[in-house]
Design a protein around this motif. Structure first.
Motif, mmCIF file in Angstrom:
data_model
loop_
_atom_site.group_PDB
_atom_site.id
_atom_site.type_symbol
_atom_site.label_atom_id
_atom_site.label_comp_id
_atom_site.label_asym_id
_atom_site.label_seq_id
_atom_site.Cartn_x
_atom_site.Cartn_y
_atom_site.Cartn_z
ATOM 1 N N VAL A 74 9.071 -0.786 10.681
ATOM 2 C CA VAL A 74 9.544 0.551 10.337
ATOM 3 C C VAL A 74 10.300 0.449 9.018
ATOM 4 O O VAL A 74 11.433 -0.049 8.966
ATOM 5 C CB VAL A 74 10.451 1.127 11.442
ATOM 6 C CG1 VAL A 74 10.973 2.508 11.041
ATOM 7 C CG2 VAL A 74 9.694 1.198 12.760
ATOM 8 N N ARG A 75 9.670 0.901 7.943
ATOM 9 C CA ARG A 75 10.213 0.701 6.594
ATOM 10 C C ARG A 75 10.688 2.045 6.034
ATOM 11 O O ARG A 75 9.892 2.944 5.819
ATOM 12 C CB ARG A 75 9.148 0.083 5.694
ATOM 13 C CG ARG A 75 9.621 -0.246 4.279
ATOM 14 C CD ARG A 75 8.563 -1.066 3.547
ATOM 15 N NE ARG A 75 8.404 -2.363 4.179
ATOM 16 C CZ ARG A 75 7.454 -3.247 3.856
ATOM 17 N NH1 ARG A 75 6.567 -2.953 2.898
ATOM 18 N NH2 ARG A 75 7.372 -4.406 4.473
ATOM 19 N N ALA B 286 1.892 1.268 4.673
ATOM 20 C CA ALA B 286 1.485 2.670 4.641
ATOM 21 C C ALA B 286 2.687 3.550 4.367
ATOM 22 O O ALA B 286 3.775 3.314 4.900
ATOM 23 C CB ALA B 286 0.850 3.070 5.973
ATOM 24 N N VAL B 287 2.494 4.564 3.545
ATOM 25 C CA VAL B 287 3.544 5.565 3.318
ATOM 26 C C VAL B 287 2.897 6.937 3.453
ATOM 27 O O VAL B 287 1.802 7.174 2.947
ATOM 28 C CB VAL B 287 4.218 5.394 1.934
ATOM 29 C CG1 VAL B 287 3.194 5.383 0.813
ATOM 30 C CG2 VAL B 287 5.251 6.480 1.707
ATOM 31 N N THR B 288 3.554 7.813 4.187
ATOM 32 C CA THR B 288 2.975 9.142 4.383
ATOM 33 C C THR B 288 2.864 9.853 3.039
ATOM 34 O O THR B 288 3.746 9.784 2.202
ATOM 35 C CB THR B 288 3.807 9.964 5.373
ATOM 36 O OG1 THR B 288 5.153 10.066 4.915
ATOM 37 C CG2 THR B 288 3.803 9.309 6.754
ATOM 38 N N SER B 289 1.749 10.530 2.869
ATOM 39 C CA SER B 289 1.351 11.119 1.593
ATOM 40 C C SER B 289 2.403 12.049 0.998
ATOM 41 O O SER B 289 2.928 12.939 1.684
ATOM 42 C CB SER B 289 0.049 11.888 1.789
ATOM 43 O OG SER B 289 -0.208 12.774 0.729
ATOM 44 N N THR C 213 3.861 12.840 11.385
ATOM 45 C CA THR C 213 3.599 12.227 12.686
ATOM 46 C C THR C 213 2.134 11.820 12.793
ATOM 47 O O THR C 213 1.800 10.713 13.224
ATOM 48 C CB THR C 213 3.961 13.188 13.828
ATOM 49 O OG1 THR C 213 5.359 13.484 13.760
ATOM 50 C CG2 THR C 213 3.655 12.565 15.192
ATOM 51 N N LEU C 214 1.234 12.727 12.389
ATOM 52 C CA LEU C 214 -0.194 12.396 12.405
ATOM 53 C C LEU C 214 -0.503 11.239 11.455
ATOM 54 O O LEU C 214 -1.295 10.349 11.778
ATOM 55 C CB LEU C 214 -1.015 13.623 12.016
ATOM 56 C CG LEU C 214 -1.135 14.714 13.079
ATOM 57 C CD1 LEU C 214 -1.715 15.983 12.472
ATOM 58 C CD2 LEU C 214 -2.008 14.242 14.225
ATOM 59 N N ALA C 215 0.121 11.252 10.280
ATOM 60 C CA ALA C 215 -0.122 10.194 9.301
ATOM 61 C C ALA C 215 0.381 8.850 9.814
ATOM 62 O O ALA C 215 -0.282 7.817 9.669
ATOM 63 C CB ALA C 215 0.546 10.546 7.977
ATOM 64 N N CYS C 216 1.560 8.846 10.427
ATOM 65 C CA CYS C 216 2.120 7.615 10.987
ATOM 66 C C CYS C 216 1.229 7.091 12.110
ATOM 67 O O CYS C 216 0.962 5.890 12.205
ATOM 68 C CB CYS C 216 3.539 7.879 11.488
ATOM 69 S SG CYS C 216 4.407 6.427 12.124
ATOM 70 N N VAL D 124 5.061 0.752 7.985
ATOM 71 C CA VAL D 124 4.816 2.179 7.812
ATOM 72 C C VAL D 124 6.110 2.862 7.388
ATOM 73 O O VAL D 124 7.168 2.625 7.979
ATOM 74 C CB VAL D 124 4.292 2.836 9.103
ATOM 75 C CG1 VAL D 124 4.009 4.314 8.872
ATOM 76 C CG2 VAL D 124 3.037 2.129 9.608
ATOM 77 N N THR D 125 6.015 3.696 6.364
ATOM 78 C CA THR D 125 7.134 4.525 5.915
ATOM 79 C C THR D 125 6.799 5.979 6.184
ATOM 80 O O THR D 125 5.769 6.473 5.720
ATOM 81 C CB THR D 125 7.399 4.337 4.414
ATOM 82 O OG1 THR D 125 7.797 2.981 4.171
ATOM 83 C CG2 THR D 125 8.499 5.281 3.923
ATOM 84 N N VAL D 126 7.655 6.651 6.942
ATOM 85 C CA VAL D 126 7.528 8.084 7.169
ATOM 86 C C VAL D 126 8.484 8.793 6.221
ATOM 87 O O VAL D 126 9.708 8.562 6.276
ATOM 88 C CB VAL D 126 7.848 8.456 8.627
ATOM 89 C CG1 VAL D 126 7.931 9.965 8.801
ATOM 90 C CG2 VAL D 126 6.786 7.879 9.562
#
Length: 614
Positions: A94-95, A308-311, A328-331, A342-344
């Motif tokens: 969790v980044r 991954a980072v959400t768009s 949430t969908l992207a994560c 993953v970065t939200v």
């Protein structure tokens, strides 16, 4: 009688359905809808669509669509995951990203994150973030041997890396993994700036320094500038692989072995609310990098390391709470697709510097998916899906072809001059056309806008350096119009469009709702005439509204009888522009509104008719 498990066969007695069976059923449904198709194959083809990367997505898949053996998690070609044990123990890393320029505020936020579920830090330094010299203050109290740190310092990468490594050494603890963030080609893509780290010797020297700490890498291939410029998934993947290959060449030219070079590179990709394309993208990225490793003679290099980072492009400033659903969908897609970290992004990222509540929601998005939904309990849960496996293979094929185009142009550095910008611009033109026509809807902005929303206020975020590829916002054109309408509302009444509803409520509700939704997407309020068919009564209601723009709303049968008389009455009452919700030619009607029309064109024309200032 108790039924034994082996006796329970849900499919027993049913004839297996074939693709042709489903196709014949589709033919019947389409013909009832007025669509003439000649065969099951034509029916299924008519229901397919093509992504912005040219990948065809069919309505039906079966075992014949499987592209071949995807392998096992932890083994080449790593489609099913880079590690046999999963992305990380207990889920994924969790980044959390931090870009606040105040070191005290950054320290407070960092400590709160680490105490509440965050497992690594992503620090934006230099332009658009914290001064690298302030790292000791911002990281005061952080156990650097436990919390990996990823630096993102752009042109000041060498300076930031030196400060960070000296800080870790002074604390008597080596860094717990992370990345020093060298990405000279990514920096050039974002800002047009060339740095000394673009030279092989300098890049290799930084990599050798990082190699002295287990788990620490020196290089990040950040593919998000290509996504943020409007590129598709294959565009982003092809650019990333070309950049990674350029760094392999630079590192080996600088004296590293090919194995050492692979061990120093991490990739960063955007994750979007399209969960299946996101899953496929991360799986395809590992396949592509494994192909590069195979060509370099190191097929067992361990798989692509992915962050991954959400768009950013999908985030909205209007109705920002919907961003929680998007991220949430992207994560979910990134985690399911096998990203190790993953970065939200906080839901208020478009409004300025995120507050503690927004960061908490971002953290808890991971916790909900991992702890409550159990998304990380199964390795590659989409693996074996006929659809996902085919989509992964097709996306990888499209991205590989684009990567080869870049290589033929001289590599990533040479292609940044012209080839890459032109390709991204072409993709963005197709996407922006779909957004304008609402074929690619933006919930809360182009669809279901809320003119009464009260958005939270945030301190402005530092402006990132420009000069490279453009940064697009999917909702940008609509939000710009909303801003214009709001400025007009601040100076006086909000601009209004009159909906001339004809007939009983049941006859006009659907098209009146459609028209109101479209006009409100640009910040224009609507008022209605109410039920009735008397042209003079409708014209009197229009006159009271004080607007010069009207839109007729009703069903086709009532239009045939009443559209022309109502339009004439509206014109006599001073209507400057008369729209009609639907299709057809009627006297007195200037233009039509219908599903698939150019909504942005309609709104800009309405702004001109209403005299709304730029």
């Amino acid at each position: 009688m108790r039924v034994q498990p082996e006796e329970f066969r849900p499919a027993a007695g049913f004839t297996p359905a074939t693709r042709d069976d489903w196709g014949r059923l589709a033919v019947g449904v389409l013909r009832k809808s007025g669509v003439e198709v000649g065969s099951p194959e034509e029916a299924l083809a008519s229901m397919s669509f093509t992504t912005y990367d040219g990948v065809t997505v069919a309505p039906l898949y079966d075992a014949a669509d499987l592209p071949g053996d995807a392998g096992l998690p932890g083994f080449a070609p790593y489609v099913r995951g880079a590690r046999a044990a999963g992305a990380a123990p207990g889920g994924w890393d969790v980044r959390q990203r931090h870009a606040h320029p105040d070191p005290a505020a950054t320290r407070e936020a960092v400590l709160a994150d680490l105490e509440n579920g965050v497992t690594s830090l992503w620090l934006v330094l230099g332009d658009g973030g914290l001064d690298p010299a302030a790292l000791p203050q911002a990281l005061d109290g952080v156990y650097l041997d436990l919390a990996p740190v990823v630096l993102d310092a752009g042109a000041r990468t060498a300076e930031a890396a030196d400060v960070y490594l000296r800080l870790a050494a002074g604390l008597g603890a080596g860094p717990a993994g992370g990345n020093l963030g060298a990405d000279p080609l990514g920096l050039r893509a974002r800002t047009g700036v060339q740095t000394p780290l673009a030279e092989p010797a300098a890049l290799a020297a930084l990599a050798r320094r990082a190699a002295g700490y287990p788990g620490l890498r020196a290089i990040t291939v950040d593919a998000t500038p290509y996504h943020d410029a409007g590129g598709g998934d294959a565009d982003e993947l092809g650019c990333s692989i070309a950049t990674g290959v350029a760094y392999l060449r630079a590192l080996t030219d600088g004296g590293l072995t090919i194995e050492e070079a692979f061990g120093q590179i991490e990739f960063r990709y955007a994750a979007t609310a399209d969960q299946f394309l996101t899953i496929a993208k991360f799986r395809a990225a590992r396949r592509l990098w494994a192909r590069v490793a195979e060509a370099c003679g190191v097929p067992g290099h361990g798989g692509q390391v992915q962050h991954a980072v959400t768009s950013s492009a999908m985030m909205t400033a209007r109705d920002p709470w919907v961003n929680m659903l998007r991220t949430t969908l992207a994560c979910f897609g990134a985690g399911t697709g096998g990203a190790q970290a993953v970065t939200v992004q906080p839901f208020d990222a478009r409004l300025g510097l995120p507050d503690a509540f927004a960061r908490r929601i971002a953290r808890n998005t991971h916790s909900l998916l991992v702890e409550e939904a159990g998304v990380a309990h199964v390795l590659d849960p989409a693996g074996g899906s006929w659809y996902v496996e085919r989509l992964t293979a097709d996306l990888a094929e499209a991205a590989w072809a684009w990567f080869q185009d870049i290589e033929r142009a001289g590599g990533a550095a040479a292609a940044l001059d012209r080839l890459i910008p032109e390709r991204l611009a072409a993709t963005w033109a197709r996407r922006s056309r779909d957004i304008a026509h609402r074929a690619s809807p933006v919930t809360g902005v182009s669809e279901f806008p809320d003119l009464r929303e009260r958005r939270p206020v945030r301190p402005p975020a530092p402006e990132p350096a420009g000069g490279g590829l453009p940064r697009v916002r999917y909702a940008g054109a609509y939000e710009d119009l909303r801003d214009r309408a709001d400025r007009a509302a601040d100076a006086g009444p909000r601009p209004v469009v009159f909906l001339a509803t004809i007939g009983p409520v049941a006859a006009h509700t659907a098209r009146a709702s459609f028209a109101a939704n479209l006009f409100e997407a640009g910040g224009l309020a609507t008022v209605t005439a109410g039920p009735g068919t008397d042209p003079e009564a409708i014209a009197e209601a229009f006159a009271r509204s004080g607007t010069p723009v009207a839109c007729l709303c009703s069903g086709d049968k009532l239009y045939a009888e009443h559209a022309a008389p109502v339009a004439a009455a509206l014109r006599r009452a001073g209507a400057k522009k008369i729209w009609l919700a639907g299709k057809g030619e009627y006297d007195g009607v200037d233009a039509l509104l219908y599903a698939g029309c150019d909504a942005l064109g309609v709104l800009r024309a309405a702004f001109d008719d209403l005299g709304v200032a730029p």
